[in-house]
Design a protein around this motif. Structure first.
Motif, PDB file in Angstrom:
ATOM      1  N   UNK A   1       0.857  -1.191   0.000  1.00 18.51           N
ATOM      2  CA  UNK A   1       0.000   0.000   0.000  1.00 18.51           C
ATOM      3  C   UNK A   1       0.887   1.232   0.000  1.00 18.51           C
ATOM      4  N   UNK A   2       0.791   2.008  -1.073  1.00 24.00           N
ATOM      5  CA  UNK A   2       1.547   3.252  -1.215  1.00 24.00           C
ATOM      6  C   UNK A   2       3.035   3.045  -0.960  1.00 24.00           C
ATOM      7  N   UNK A   3       3.591   2.053  -1.659  1.00 21.33           N
ATOM      8  CA  UNK A   3       5.014   1.740  -1.535  1.00 21.33           C
ATOM      9  C   UNK A   3       5.732   1.937  -2.875  1.00 21.33           C
ATOM     10  N   UNK A   4       5.332   2.965  -3.610  1.00 22.84           N
ATOM     11  CA  UNK A   4       5.979   3.229  -4.900  1.00 22.84           C
ATOM     12  C   UNK A   4       7.470   3.499  -4.735  1.00 22.84           C
ATOM     13  N   UNK A   5       7.870   4.009  -3.577  1.00 23.98           N
ATOM     14  CA  UNK A   5       9.286   4.331  -3.364  1.00 23.98           C
ATOM     15  C   UNK A   5      10.161   3.083  -3.333  1.00 23.98           C
ATOM     16  N   UNK A   6       9.576   1.932  -3.028  1.00 23.92           N
ATOM     17  CA  UNK A   6      10.380   0.712  -2.857  1.00 23.92           C
ATOM     18  C   UNK A   6       9.959  -0.441  -3.762  1.00 23.92           C
ATOM     19  N   UNK A   7       8.838  -0.331  -4.439  1.00 27.50           N
ATOM     20  CA  UNK A   7       8.280  -1.460  -5.177  1.00 27.50           C
ATOM     21  C   UNK A   7       9.222  -1.989  -6.243  1.00 27.50           C
ATOM     22  N   UNK A   8       9.829  -1.085  -7.000  1.00 25.76           N
ATOM     23  CA  UNK A   8      10.697  -1.540  -8.103  1.00 25.76           C
ATOM     24  C   UNK A   8      11.946  -2.278  -7.605  1.00 25.76           C
TER      25      UNK A   8
ATOM     26  N   UNK B   1      -1.035   5.760  -4.847  1.00 23.13           N
ATOM     27  CA  UNK B   1       0.110   6.197  -5.639  1.00 23.13           C
ATOM     28  C   UNK B   1       0.313   5.190  -6.777  1.00 23.13           C
ATOM     29  N   UNK B   2       1.510   5.103  -7.333  1.00 19.70           N
ATOM     30  CA  UNK B   2       1.754   4.268  -8.515  1.00 19.70           C
ATOM     31  C   UNK B   2       2.194   2.846  -8.174  1.00 19.70           C
ATOM     32  N   UNK B   3       1.989   2.416  -6.945  1.00 27.87           N
ATOM     33  CA  UNK B   3       2.416   1.075  -6.523  1.00 27.87           C
ATOM     34  C   UNK B   3       1.909  -0.005  -7.459  1.00 27.87           C
ATOM     35  N   UNK B   4       0.613  -0.030  -7.708  1.00 25.57           N
ATOM     36  CA  UNK B   4       0.016  -1.083  -8.533  1.00 25.57           C
ATOM     37  C   UNK B   4       0.519  -1.011  -9.976  1.00 25.57           C
ATOM     38  N   UNK B   5       0.693   0.191 -10.495  1.00 26.20           N
ATOM     39  CA  UNK B   5       1.182   0.336 -11.874  1.00 26.20           C
ATOM     40  C   UNK B   5       2.594  -0.229 -12.007  1.00 26.20           C
ATOM     41  N   UNK B   6       3.443   0.017 -11.021  1.00 22.14           N
ATOM     42  CA  UNK B   6       4.805  -0.520 -11.051  1.00 22.14           C
ATOM     43  C   UNK B   6       4.765  -2.042 -11.021  1.00 22.14           C
ATOM     44  N   UNK B   7       3.925  -2.593 -10.154  1.00 21.89           N
ATOM     45  CA  UNK B   7       3.832  -4.048 -10.038  1.00 21.89           C
ATOM     46  C   UNK B   7       3.288  -4.676 -11.317  1.00 21.89           C
ATOM     47  N   UNK B   8       2.283  -4.047 -11.898  1.00 17.44           N
ATOM     48  CA  UNK B   8       1.686  -4.602 -13.116  1.00 17.44           C
ATOM     49  C   UNK B   8       2.681  -4.628 -14.273  1.00 17.44           C
ATOM     50  N   UNK B   9       3.561  -3.644 -14.328  1.00 14.28           N
ATOM     51  CA  UNK B   9       4.518  -3.563 -15.438  1.00 14.28           C
ATOM     52  C   UNK B   9       5.749  -4.432 -15.229  1.00 14.28           C
ATOM     53  N   UNK B  10       5.960  -4.908 -14.011  1.00 10.68           N
ATOM     54  CA  UNK B  10       7.213  -5.609 -13.723  1.00 10.68           C
ATOM     55  C   UNK B  10       7.135  -7.078 -14.154  1.00 10.68           C
ATOM     56  N   UNK B  11       8.112  -7.572 -14.887  1.00 12.00           N
ATOM     57  CA  UNK B  11       8.053  -8.954 -15.392  1.00 12.00           C
ATOM     58  C   UNK B  11       8.154 -10.022 -14.314  1.00 12.00           C
ATOM     59  N   UNK B  12       8.601  -9.677 -13.114  1.00  9.19           N
ATOM     60  CA  UNK B  12       8.721 -10.683 -12.053  1.00  9.19           C
ATOM     61  C   UNK B  12       7.371 -11.086 -11.481  1.00  9.19           C
ATOM     62  N   UNK B  13       6.356 -10.246 -11.649  1.00  9.63           N
ATOM     63  CA  UNK B  13       5.069 -10.462 -10.997  1.00  9.63           C
ATOM     64  C   UNK B  13       4.212 -11.432 -11.814  1.00  9.63           C
ATOM     65  N   UNK B  14       3.795 -12.515 -11.174  1.00  9.81           N
ATOM     66  CA  UNK B  14       2.923 -13.494 -11.828  1.00  9.81           C
ATOM     67  C   UNK B  14       1.449 -13.153 -11.647  1.00  9.81           C
ATOM     68  N   UNK B  15       1.121 -12.511 -10.534  1.00 18.27           N
ATOM     69  CA  UNK B  15      -0.274 -12.167 -10.270  1.00 18.27           C
ATOM     70  C   UNK B  15      -0.322 -10.877  -9.472  1.00 18.27           C
ATOM     71  N   UNK B  16      -1.184  -9.968  -9.888  1.00 19.17           N
ATOM     72  CA  UNK B  16      -1.423  -8.714  -9.178  1.00 19.17           C
ATOM     73  C   UNK B  16      -2.892  -8.650  -8.825  1.00 19.17           C
ATOM     74  N   UNK B  17      -3.186  -8.416  -7.561  1.00 22.06           N
ATOM     75  CA  UNK B  17      -4.566  -8.245  -7.105  1.00 22.06           C
ATOM     76  C   UNK B  17      -4.710  -6.822  -6.617  1.00 22.06           C
ATOM     77  N   UNK B  18      -5.678  -6.114  -7.155  1.00 23.77           N
ATOM     78  CA  UNK B  18      -5.972  -4.749  -6.702  1.00 23.77           C
ATOM     79  C   UNK B  18      -7.241  -4.787  -5.867  1.00 23.77           C
ATOM     80  N   UNK B  19      -7.111  -4.554  -4.568  1.00 25.16           N
ATOM     81  CA  UNK B  19      -8.275  -4.494  -3.699  1.00 25.16           C
ATOM     82  C   UNK B  19      -8.961  -3.141  -3.839  1.00 25.16           C
ATOM     83  N   UNK B  20     -10.280  -3.183  -3.816  1.00 22.03           N
ATOM     84  CA  UNK B  20     -11.036  -1.939  -4.018  1.00 22.03           C
ATOM     85  C   UNK B  20     -10.911  -1.002  -2.826  1.00 22.03           C
TER      86      UNK B  20
END
Length: 346
Positions: free
Chosen positions: A54-61, A87-106
């Protein structure tokens, strides 16, 4: 007539003698328990890495970059659960090739809820919980995979570092190796007085060494304490490997903790797993950098303000029954959350 134990009573009945477990591993592998693991030794051991964010764009990549470069022959799936970040946390995760599954909670539910959702979707028998601000070394997943068992909780450690932004705003990773002694379970300091967790009173400033002075936490079995520590408190989900079946059976993480304050949901899960028969075993070679956010001081102040609430709730649960047979409720709860979530798979 069967005697129903409280969770606290069950903890008092459980030892934490993991000498034979470690000896068996060392004999079979020819490797020290605390040694970095060759990739081949992890073959045949599957892991699901669950990253609540949650709001970890500074460290996600940098966190995902480290996961992408793990040196292991074991099967690994990476599941990121975005807890309604703004913030852009989910966008970074969605674009990263290491991620097999991304779940966005409402709606934000807290780290406990995010971990439960990831656990429900995980395919491996062993779950690695990794915080979205923890950068691990290339051997860590092999270390955990090769030592995983259906009755063992494996502890990793963290070295906090202040936020230093790179060119893209991501936190920079120190060039040195992380220091095991930087973890508060290894070097613990107090100004003295009555301690909030156990209530022990210390005469003055105190430095303790929980890991070393309890023989890798073995002496914390049977509900024993050391300074302000007991065995459940050593279970920290920043970097932790657990048996999925056991987690589901105890009902996963209690989401109430996230609603009333900060912390203690991992301590409670640790207590439930110990009561169910799990040993808690540290891996001294598994140390990662914990990347502080830009507003670390303000966040820490907020967290500490909420800790008395979650501690009181935890104490209440200790006087209640041992969590068991809760898989049905766990799946019902996570299925309801997933019905309103966006699930992106590769």
């Amino acid at each position: 007539m069967a005697v129903t134990l409280t969770l606290a009573e069950a903890l008092a009945a459980r030892p934490n003698d993991h000498r034979s477990l470690r000896a068996d591993f060392e004999k079979a592998s020819g490797l020290s328990w605390h040694a970095p693991t060759p990739a081949a030794l992890a073959a045949g051991h599957a892991l699901s890495v669950v990253v609540p964010a949650r709001n970890t764009a500074h460290s996600m990549r940098p966190v995902l970059d480290a996961l992408a470069t793990q040196n292991t022959h074991g099967s690994v799936e990476i599941i990121v659960v975005d807890d309604a970040s703004t913030d852009s946390t989910a966008d970074i995760a969605e674009a990263h090739p290491a991620v097999d599954m991304l779940i966005r909670l409402r709606d934000p539910g807290g780290a406990a809820t995010a971990r439960n959702v990831g656990t429900a979707l995980a395919s491996a028998g062993t779950i690695v919980y990794l915080d979205a601000d923890m950068v691990i070394g290339p051997h860590v997943l092999a270390d955990m995979a090769a030592r995983s068992r259906p009755d063992t909780v494996l502890l990793g450690f963290r070295h906090n570092v202040r936020y230093t932004p790179g060119l893209d705003g991501s936190a920079q990773i120190p060039t040195r190796s992380p220091d095991l002694a930087a973890d508060h379970r290894v070097t613990w300091r107090s100004n003295g007085g009555k301690q909030l967790y156990t209530g022990v009173v210390l005469d003055g400033p105190t430095t303790g060494r929980p890991l070393d002075e309890t023989d890798d936490f073995q002496k914390l079995g049977h509900g024993v304490t050391y300074l302000d520590w007991d065995l459940p408190r050593t279970v920290v989900t920043a970097l932790l490997a657990v048996p999925r079946e056991k987690v589901v059976n105890v009902g996963g993480f209690d989401p109430t903790f996230g609603r009333i304050g900060w912390g203690m949901e991992d301590t409670h899960l640790g207590a439930a797993l110990i009561a169910s028969g799990c040993l808690v075993v540290p891996l001294r070679q598994c140390v990662g950098f914990h990347l502080d956010p830009p507003d670390a001081d303000a966040q820490w102040e907020t967290k500490l303000a909420g800790w008395p609430n979650t501690l009181a709730y935890y104490r209440m649960l200790l006087d209640g029954p041992v969590p068991s047979g809760r898989a049905g409720a766990f799946h019902a709860h996570t299925e309801q959350l997933l019905a309103d979530a966006e699930v992106i798979t590769r």
